[in-house]
Scaffold this active site. Structure first.
Site, PDB file in Angstrom:
ATOM      1  N   ASP A 135       0.757  15.425 -41.112  1.00 18.37           N
ATOM      2  CA  ASP A 135      -0.080  15.760 -39.966  1.00 18.37           C
ATOM      3  C   ASP A 135      -1.325  16.593 -40.277  1.00 18.37           C
ATOM      4  OD1 ASP A 135      -0.860  15.894 -37.291  1.00 18.37           O
ATOM      5  OD2 ASP A 135       0.286  17.702 -36.931  1.00 18.37           O
ATOM      6  N   CYS A 189       1.545  -3.755 -26.515  1.00 15.62           N
ATOM      7  CA  CYS A 189       1.228  -3.089 -25.245  1.00 15.62           C
ATOM      8  C   CYS A 189       0.878  -4.077 -24.135  1.00 15.62           C
ATOM      9  CB  CYS A 189       0.065  -2.112 -25.427  1.00 15.62           C
ATOM     10  SG  CYS A 189       0.514  -0.587 -26.279  1.00 15.62           S
ATOM     11  N   CYS A 192      -0.402  -3.493 -20.093  1.00 19.25           N
ATOM     12  CA  CYS A 192       0.048  -2.202 -19.559  1.00 19.25           C
ATOM     13  C   CYS A 192      -1.012  -1.121 -19.766  1.00 19.25           C
ATOM     14  CB  CYS A 192       1.351  -1.787 -20.236  1.00 19.25           C
ATOM     15  SG  CYS A 192       1.979  -0.183 -19.683  1.00 19.25           S
ATOM     16  N   CYS A 195      -0.245   4.663 -19.559  1.00 23.20           N
ATOM     17  CA  CYS A 195      -0.658   5.919 -20.190  1.00 23.20           C
ATOM     18  C   CYS A 195      -2.070   6.314 -19.765  1.00 23.20           C
ATOM     19  CB  CYS A 195      -0.561   5.825 -21.708  1.00 23.20           C
ATOM     20  SG  CYS A 195      -1.548   4.500 -22.454  1.00 23.20           S
ATOM     21  N   CYS A 199      -2.755   9.881 -17.340  1.00 19.71           N
ATOM     22  CA  CYS A 199      -3.267  11.082 -18.011  1.00 19.71           C
ATOM     23  C   CYS A 199      -3.843  12.035 -16.965  1.00 19.71           C
ATOM     24  CB  CYS A 199      -4.338  10.710 -19.030  1.00 19.71           C
ATOM     25  SG  CYS A 199      -5.064  12.152 -19.861  1.00 19.71           S
ATOM     26  N   CYS A 215      -8.132  16.547 -23.322  1.00 22.09           N
ATOM     27  CA  CYS A 215      -6.685  16.400 -23.490  1.00 22.09           C
ATOM     28  C   CYS A 215      -5.975  17.747 -23.347  1.00 22.09           C
ATOM     29  CB  CYS A 215      -6.402  15.790 -24.862  1.00 22.09           C
ATOM     30  SG  CYS A 215      -4.652  15.610 -25.243  1.00 22.09           S
ATOM     31  N   CYS A 242       1.322  18.305 -23.967  1.00 25.46           N
ATOM     32  CA  CYS A 242       1.513  17.443 -22.795  1.00 25.46           C
ATOM     33  C   CYS A 242       2.174  16.156 -23.274  1.00 25.46           C
ATOM     34  CB  CYS A 242       0.165  17.144 -22.146  1.00 25.46           C
ATOM     35  SG  CYS A 242       0.238  16.042 -20.716  1.00 25.46           S
ATOM     36  N   CYS A 245       1.572  10.877 -21.251  1.00 23.69           N
ATOM     37  CA  CYS A 245       1.298   9.499 -21.682  1.00 23.69           C
ATOM     38  C   CYS A 245       2.514   8.861 -22.343  1.00 23.69           C
ATOM     39  CB  CYS A 245       0.084   9.452 -22.609  1.00 23.69           C
ATOM     40  SG  CYS A 245       0.250  10.375 -24.149  1.00 23.69           S
ATOM     41  N   CYS A 249       5.395   5.638 -20.625  1.00 20.37           N
ATOM     42  CA  CYS A 249       5.374   4.433 -21.458  1.00 20.37           C
ATOM     43  C   CYS A 249       6.703   3.678 -21.350  1.00 20.37           C
ATOM     44  CB  CYS A 249       5.111   4.803 -22.914  1.00 20.37           C
ATOM     45  SG  CYS A 249       5.134   3.376 -24.031  1.00 20.37           S
TER      46      CYS A 249
END
Length: 369
Positions: A135, A189, A192, A195, A199, A215, A242, A245, A249
């Protein structure tokens, strides 16, 4: 050496180390460079200057470890038992913390597991050039994960798997051996847009493109300044990250719980009452958040986020008293306290008018018709 057999063995070792799935890909991310540059040029990274500073290095793993031929992408689930999404979000007096941060900081755990995997490979092949990333390093982990077959990039920009949803961490092990690569995942996806439409701050500005400046995760974690007025009410009781989203899903209906007890909710967060968390002094915050990803935002930012949540909570003399007692400690906090007090005060008018109406009705009418 039979590299196909080695690749199969690597995947088995990874499972034994606690990863749910592993895939292998080459290092060519050139097709993603234009989109990365456009994202940076638009300023969507906000104040995360390190993203712009590293530039295209993020799309060039071989520049991070010269000689790199393959990336081993690994996935580990983090969804804790008793996540209590709905009950937590629906109670505005309770702080909502993104579920990935309820337990121990994943960076060290995943990095250590990747390092062990590298050591196992080295024992098998002899000298090996390898380096684990989790990350924080300048690497495009999601395109790598998709290329390695771990899932596809959803419209919220997170990696999705049709059997496991998106509640997982990613990590990468760069190696200098020519392992066979896996088939990339295909996008599932369809039409769809759950998300995007869910938001709270409209941060998903295009399919797969997030404006970090809007965000809630960025605002509560990466951004240390004054939260723009336009986002404060939308933040609700979300004080760290948060999950909206992901929560909406459809693929996350299939997400399994984590097998890692380190990712379970820590005891200090069992009571998520806004005032209780806000009243932690710095020493208590550091102690209770030891080993947590939350610790890195610091005590002041923790309180800033809680102040906004208290402003969004129902009218409460307890909240008003708490906020007033902490005025004058910090310019940053005062800015948000004044806003929260105004929000709280505005909420008293309607209930009082309603109560007055009820009293008049009770006294003035012969019956409650």
């Amino acid at each position: 050496m039979d590299y196909q057999q080695l690749a199969n063995q690597i995947k088995q070792w990874a499972i034994e180390l606690g990863f749910e799935k592993v895939g292998i890909c080459d290092v060519d991310l050139s097709e993603h460079e234009p989109a990365l540059q456009a994202w940076l040029d638009a300023g969507y990274h906000g104040e995360m200057d390190w993203m712009a500073r590293h530039g295209m290095m993020r799309a060039r793993p071989a520049e991070l470890l010269p000689g790199t031929l393959r990336v081993i992408s690994a996935r580990i689930n983090y969804l804790p038992p008793q996540a209590q999404f709905a009950s937590n979000l629906s109670d505005p007096n309770q702080a909502y913390i993104s579920r990935y941060a309820l337990g121990r900081d994943y960076h060290k755990l995943v990095r250590n597991q990747l390092k062990k995997l590298g050591e196992k490979i080295e024992q098998e092949v002899g000298k090996l050039g390898y380096r684990p990333f989790v990350d924080s390093a300048p690497i495009l982990e999601r395109p790598l994960a998709q290329k390695a077959g771990l899932g596809w990039t959803g419209k919220h920009s997170l990696i999705l798997d049709k059997e496991n949803g998106s509640w997982f961490f990613l990590g990468e092990l760069l190696v200098d051996i020519p392992l066979p690569v896996d088939e990339p995942s295909e996008n599932q996806c369809g039409k769809c847009t759950a998300c995007i439409t869910s938001c709270p701050t409209n941060a998903i500005v295009a399919e797969g493109v997030v404006d970090a400046r809007r965000c809630v995760s960025y605002l509560t974690i990466e951004y240390s300044g004054v939260i723009p007025l336009e986002f404060r009410r939308a933040m609700g009781n979300r004080i760290y990250g948060c999950d909206d989203c992901q929560l909406v899903c459809p693929w996350n209906r299939f997400a399994p719980l984590t097998q890692q007890s380190d990712f379970h909710r820590r005891q200090s967060l069992n009571n998520a009452d806004l005032v209780v968390l806000f009243e932690w002094d710095e020493a208590t915050f550091l102690k209770n958040m030891e080993g947590s990803a939350i610790r890195r935002i610091g005590h002041q930012q923790w309180r800033r986020n809680l102040i906004i949540a208290m402003g969004n909570a129902p009218y409460s003399p307890r909240i008003i008293d708490t906020l007033q007692r902490h005025l004058g400690q910090s310019e940053l906090l005062d800015e948000h306290i004044h806003w929260a007090l105004e929000e709280q005060t505005q909420k008293t008018a309607t209930p009082r008018q309603h109560a007055r109406l009820i009293r008049i009705i009770e006294k003035g009418l012969p019956r409650d018709a």
